[in-house]
Scaffold this motif. Structure first.
Motif, PDB file in Angstrom:
ATOM      1  N   ASP A   1      -3.997   3.716  -3.572  1.00  0.00           N
ATOM      2  CA  ASP A   1      -3.306   3.284  -2.359  1.00  0.00           C
ATOM      3  C   ASP A   1      -2.440   2.056  -2.617  1.00  0.00           C
ATOM      4  O   ASP A   1      -2.460   1.075  -1.863  1.00  0.00           O
ATOM      5  CB  ASP A   1      -4.287   3.009  -1.218  1.00  0.00           C
ATOM      6  CG  ASP A   1      -3.588   2.945   0.142  1.00  0.00           C
ATOM      7  OD1 ASP A   1      -2.409   3.351   0.225  1.00  0.00           O
ATOM      8  OD2 ASP A   1      -4.212   2.487   1.118  1.00  0.00           O
TER       9      ASP A   1
ATOM     10  N   THR B   1       0.843  -1.190   0.000  1.00  0.00           N
ATOM     11  CA  THR B   1       0.000   0.000   0.000  1.00  0.00           C
ATOM     12  C   THR B   1       0.884   1.247   0.000  1.00  0.00           C
ATOM     13  O   THR B   1       2.054   1.192   0.371  1.00  0.00           O
ATOM     14  CB  THR B   1      -0.930   0.004   1.219  1.00  0.00           C
ATOM     15  OG1 THR B   1      -0.206  -0.415   2.379  1.00  0.00           O
ATOM     16  CG2 THR B   1      -2.100  -0.937   1.004  1.00  0.00           C
TER      17      THR B   1
ATOM     18  N   LYS C   1      -6.376  -3.066   2.568  1.00  0.00           N
ATOM     19  CA  LYS C   1      -6.238  -1.606   2.628  1.00  0.00           C
ATOM     20  C   LYS C   1      -6.258  -1.123   4.073  1.00  0.00           C
ATOM     21  O   LYS C   1      -5.417  -0.323   4.482  1.00  0.00           O
ATOM     22  CB  LYS C   1      -7.355  -0.925   1.848  1.00  0.00           C
ATOM     23  CG  LYS C   1      -7.286   0.609   1.911  1.00  0.00           C
ATOM     24  CD  LYS C   1      -8.361   1.260   1.060  1.00  0.00           C
ATOM     25  CE  LYS C   1      -8.358   2.778   1.217  1.00  0.00           C
ATOM     26  NZ  LYS C   1      -7.099   3.380   0.728  1.00  0.00           N
TER      27      LYS C   1
END
Length: 219
Positions: free
Chosen positions: A111, A79, A198
């Motif tokens: 991201d 990320t 995430k």
């Protein structure tokens, strides 16, 4: 350890057994939910050595997150939010070796980031073998580096269809998401990578969001 002394009556101790006892004891101190899943499929277990821990220094603060090798030349996918204000990071391999990583590309909107280290891994996770269509209720496995825990496996199930956040689709999963887990690869039961962690739902670390495989490929 055996002390060879005329006055010593201490018995010899098998160092391998002592090490195993200590490791078992330390593992017993972890909460049950923090331990690797006992039903981890063999194809997922085979990928563990490709997962790495990443540490980046940003404005006098240290961020820890996760990533994984995607080729045999030291290319790492992770990320991007832990690399907002730096282009360097230190990565720790499965066996504890550390390398300085160079940031090659980052996309804060998706991201996602790519880094490289001067290392040729024996185990990596080729993105060409991933899949992008998941089923509601499907059981998945995330492998990452929660803070101070090393490489750890969690399992969970897809809770619903992808939801949009900041114009990006995200899978919602019912699975523990601990600090440091962002960037973890997520696998199906056949060991195919299907997403990247995430983060967690704000206020609830048992609900997480995953970056879909098609977003990874597009990046």
């Amino acid at each position: 350890l055996h002390v060879d002394s005329e006055d010593s009556q201490s018995p010899a101790v098998n160092l391998a057994e002592l090490e195993q006892y200590i490791l078992s004891y330390l593992n017993s101190l972890k909460p049950e939910s923090d331990r690797p899943q006992p039903d981890m499929p063999a194809p997922v277990k085979a990928q563990l050595e490709a997962v790495i821990c990443i540490r980046a220094e940003q404005e006098h603060e240290s961020d820890q997150f996760s990533g994984f090798m995607v080729d045999g030349q030291g290319l790492i996918l992770s990320t991007a939010h832990g690399l907002k204000k730096t282009r360097e990071a230190v990565v720790t391999l499965f066996d504890g070796r550390q390398y300085q990583a160079r940031l090659l590309k980052k996309d804060l909107a998706r991201d996602l980031a790519l880094l490289r280290i001067d290392f040729q891994p024996a185990v990596f996770i080729p993105l060409s073998e991933g899949r992008n269509i998941l089923k509601i209720g499907e059981k998945l496995y995330a492998v990452g580096c929660p803070l101070n825990e090393g490489v750890t496996v969690y399992s969970g199930t897809i809770a619903g269809p992808p939801r949009r956040a900041n114009n990006q689709p995200l899978w919602q999963i019912d699975m523990p998401i601990r600090p440091g887990s962002s960037g973890s690869p997520v696998f199906d039961a056949q060991g195919k990578v299907v997403a990247v962690v995430k983060g967690k739902f704000r206020g609830d670390e048992k609900v997480g969001f995953l970056i879909p495989f098609e977003i990874i490929i597009d990046f």
